[in-house]
Design an enzyme around this catalytic site. Sequence first.
Site, PDB file in Angstrom:
ATOM      1  N   SER A  32      -6.118 -42.236  31.076  1.00  0.00           N
ATOM      2  CA  SER A  32      -6.828 -42.595  32.420  1.00  0.00           C
ATOM      3  C   SER A  32      -8.450 -42.955  32.136  1.00  0.00           C
ATOM      4  O   SER A  32      -9.083 -42.558  31.169  1.00  0.00           O
ATOM      5  CB  SER A  32      -7.075 -41.517  33.332  1.00  0.00           C
TER       6      SER A  32
HETATM    7  N1  SAH Z   1      -3.660 -36.759  30.972  1.00  0.00           N
HETATM    8  C1  SAH Z   1      -3.402 -38.010  29.994  1.00  0.00           C
HETATM    9  C2  SAH Z   1      -2.935 -39.260  30.571  1.00  0.00           C
HETATM   10  C3  SAH Z   1      -1.567 -39.294  30.701  1.00  0.00           C
HETATM   11  S1  SAH Z   1      -0.525 -40.643  31.256  1.00  0.00           S
HETATM   12  C4  SAH Z   1      -4.560 -38.098  29.298  1.00  0.00           C
HETATM   13  O1  SAH Z   1      -5.648 -37.396  29.374  1.00  0.00           O
HETATM   14  O2  SAH Z   1      -4.288 -38.839  28.139  1.00  0.00           O
HETATM   15  C5  SAH Z   1       0.761 -39.991  32.027  1.00  0.00           C
HETATM   16  C6  SAH Z   1       1.488 -39.102  31.347  1.00  0.00           C
HETATM   17  O3  SAH Z   1       2.547 -38.468  31.945  1.00  0.00           O
HETATM   18  C7  SAH Z   1       2.345 -40.060  30.171  1.00  0.00           C
HETATM   19  O4  SAH Z   1       2.058 -39.616  28.978  1.00  0.00           O
HETATM   20  C8  SAH Z   1       3.823 -39.932  30.690  1.00  0.00           C
HETATM   21  O5  SAH Z   1       4.713 -39.841  29.617  1.00  0.00           O
HETATM   22  C9  SAH Z   1       3.698 -38.536  31.228  1.00  0.00           C
HETATM   23  N2  SAH Z   1       4.873 -38.044  32.011  1.00  0.00           N
HETATM   24  C10 SAH Z   1       5.556 -38.718  32.818  1.00  0.00           C
HETATM   25  N3  SAH Z   1       6.460 -38.179  33.649  1.00  0.00           N
HETATM   26  C11 SAH Z   1       6.404 -36.916  33.276  1.00  0.00           C
HETATM   27  C12 SAH Z   1       7.094 -35.701  33.569  1.00  0.00           C
HETATM   28  N4  SAH Z   1       8.148 -35.728  34.457  1.00  0.00           N
HETATM   29  N5  SAH Z   1       6.579 -34.564  33.092  1.00  0.00           N
HETATM   30  C13 SAH Z   1       5.679 -34.606  32.243  1.00  0.00           C
HETATM   31  N6  SAH Z   1       5.074 -35.763  31.885  1.00  0.00           N
HETATM   32  C14 SAH Z   1       5.334 -36.958  32.429  1.00  0.00           C
END
Ligand code: SAH
Length: 213
Positions: free
Chosen positions: A61
């Site tokens: 993000s």
């Molecule tokens: N917080 C992260 C940003 C992640 S983007 C950072 O600091 O880098 C969102 C993430 O959510 C992605 O990696 C995606 O694979 C994950 N995601 C999507 N659906 C999910 C689920 N049901 N459970 C866990 N993770 C999930």
Amino acid sequence: MNYKELRYQMVKEQVVARGIKEKPVIKAMQKVERHLFVPNQFRHLAYSDSPLPIGFGQTISQPYIVGVMTQLLDINSKSKVLEIGTGSGYQAAILGEICKEVYSIEIVEGLALKAKSTIESLNYNNLFLKCGDGYKGWIEHAPYDAIIVTCSPRKIPQALIDQLVDGGSLVIPIGEKNIKSLVLLKKLDGELVRKDVVPVRFVPMIDEQGREY
Ligand code: SAH
């Protein structure tokens, strides 16, 4: 590149100047080396005002959004926090600087493994990561003082509401494909109080078959 200088500048111009006031949030964002959480080819952009690709079609993000979401959680050094969507592990590391314990779930195995090795190399002992579907929360360590969701479902998963303490905050981007709202939910005497904070773009929350929730 002087990453430290770039990082302090990022916090000043993108985070503090836009209204983030909580000292622990500011200090954590000054400390955590964001460039270590992005792929090598994007390191030079790690402190820019935007999300960045981290592989598997996912993104880390924008720094400002990390600041907003972290401040909304209303957490301190006694808090136990759950994150859904570990991604690069950057948000988890920010939480690890502020809270007592952080539990974070990532559904894409490749990202979960990479985040694990990044976090291990930084010697955090209060971050606990697992690969799985965060839609169901992480019942073994519930309840949580705060829950942050960094992927977006259409509706709020009931399990996450159930795993939040009374008085706790749930920060989650919700909505249909292109109209997502960053929402703060407070659980007060078993009732949910909802505040829509800002329109946002987020990757969808998916299940193990890749279907969007
Ligand atoms: N917080 C992260 C940003 C992640 S983007 C950072 O600091 O880098 C969102 C993430 O959510 C992605 O990696 C995606 O694979 C994950 N995601 C999507 N659906 C999910 C689920 N049901 N459970 C866990 N993770 C999930």
